[in-house]
Scaffold this active site. Structure first.
Site, mmCIF file in Angstrom:
data_model
loop_
_atom_site.group_PDB
_atom_site.id
_atom_site.type_symbol
_atom_site.label_atom_id
_atom_site.label_comp_id
_atom_site.label_asym_id
_atom_site.label_seq_id
_atom_site.Cartn_x
_atom_site.Cartn_y
_atom_site.Cartn_z
ATOM 1 C CG ASP A 158 -5.089 7.552 8.737
ATOM 2 O OD1 ASP A 158 -4.946 7.944 7.559
ATOM 3 O OD2 ASP A 158 -6.206 7.215 9.192
ATOM 4 C CD GLU A 161 -1.906 9.783 1.646
ATOM 5 O OE1 GLU A 161 -1.812 9.758 0.444
ATOM 6 O OE2 GLU A 161 -0.934 9.930 2.399
ATOM 7 C CD GLU A 311 -5.868 2.974 -3.807
ATOM 8 O OE1 GLU A 311 -6.858 3.575 -4.282
ATOM 9 O OE2 GLU A 311 -4.895 3.559 -3.310
#
Ligand code: BGC
Length: 354
Positions: A158, A161, A311
């Site tokens: 996905d 990962e 992130e």
């Protein structure tokens, strides 16, 4: 410098002369260019009028695919004649800045990015009127379509990962968006039908308790299910199951403006991701909930540090015991994460729309 200009600057600084964007300059594991990250980064640049950057990325993808033309043709012809391939023999999710494939043991077989780049190409042509690009890129576009046709309903990793044995909502969103968008220019009945089949697949296999599911084996929500609505428009934000999905994402995964990927996530503890917060903000704008979106934008911008946007942030995490082991394994959380800046630019643009 305001944060919009800072996002543009950071993206420019992390685009190689080949056109590839490096996912994060300070996080060795991310020293590659992902088709998924790159397509959304290039889109953020496009909506902000930085079209040269977008074109350079599109050109890099085209050239990369042409470089691997033989491999792609072998896969397509092989699959058409019944040959089976191991995941590592199929196309990767990330390439080096020079478009090479690096062999390592990190799961690399993902197909969502191939849909995302077709979508980006169509958006670029729509915005700039540069239809000639489709002629220039016809071979790489055709190879991508042939590849997607054969693989769209096969299990693959996905967008995080993970879960390589399943079929994922956000992956299908990207593939649907790619095929549908590029078909605005190609006008092929077969592609129109293919997109329709993908939508039926989602409706038949990825709905539980009135909302969409993370993947065909997991009925929880993942914030990447927002991609079904934006930008790929498989379902409108007012469609009943989409509305329920958005509400469940807000209920399960949103905390003080920050959005987690999914409840069982333990990567760096499973914190709040800036890209997903921007995504929810954009979807809130589409729902006409501007005040909510404004609060999320404030949260996103408050996470920007001196070197840029990370992130994720690990203030509120699913499982604190997983923070330190990841820091020890791969170093501190990636910052700047170029995709966070790309989504920030798109979010800003959506906030300006009436
Ligand atoms: C994320 C991917 C992303 C990659 C590079 C991974 O941790 O799961 O979605 O493409 O980082 O940013």
């Amino acid at each position: 410098m305001n944060l919009r200009d800072q996002s543009i600057k950071i993206i420019n600084e992390n685009q190689a002369s080949t056109g590839a964007y490096e996912a994060s300059p300070n996080f060795p594991t991310y020293a590659y260019s992902w088709l998924r990250d790159g397509s959304f980064i290039a889109y953020g640049m496009l909506v902000q009028g930085e079209t040269e950057s977008t074109k350079a990325f599109l050109t890099w993808v085209h050239e990369t695919l042409m470089k691997h033309q033989e491999k792609i043709q072998e896969i397509v012809i092989g699959m058409e004649t019944g040959k089976t391939f191991a995941p590592e023999e199929l196309l990767p999710t990330r390439y080096t800045m020079d478009g090479e494939i690096e062999e390592d043991d990190w799961p690399n077989f993902q197909i969502d990015g191939y849909g995302a780049w077709l979508w980006l190409l169509a958006e670029y042509i729509q915005k700039t009127g540069d239809e000639y690009l489709l002629v220039q890129f016809q071979q790489s576009v055709r190879m991508t379509i042939d590849y997607i046709k054969l693989l769209w309903d096969k299990p693959n990793y996905d967008c995080w990962e993970e879960f390589g044995d399943r079929v994922h909502g956000s992956t299908l969103a990207c593939l649907y968006g790619g095929i549908n968008s590029i078909n605005r220019y190609l006008g092929e009945m077969e592609l129109f039908q293919l997109a329709a089949e993908m939508k039926v697949y989602v409706e038949d296999n990825l709905v539980a308790s009135g909302h969409f599911m993370k993947n065909n084996m997991d009925d929880s929500v993942d914030a990447s299910l927002l991609w079904l609505a934006y930008p790929f428009e498989m379902f409108g934000v007012n469609e009943e199951r989409m509305k329920n999905t958005i509400a469940k994402i807000e209920e399960d995964l949103l905390d003080e403006g920050g959005v987690k990927r999914y409840l069982a996530d333990t990567y760096y503890g499973g914190g709040q991701w800036l890209i997903l917060s921007s995504w929810l903000g954009i979807v809130n704008v589409k729902q006409g909930k501007r005040d909510k979106a404004k609060g999320i934008l404030e949260w996103v911008e408050a996470q920007a540090g001196k070197i840029g946007m990370p992130e994720q942030v690990s203030g509120i995490v699913n499982d604190p015991s997983h923070v330190t082991p990841w820091v020890e394994k791969w170093g501190p959380i990636a910052e700047p994460l170029i995709w966070s800046h790309g989504m920030h630019l798109t979010f800003l643009k959506e906030m300006e729309r009436k």
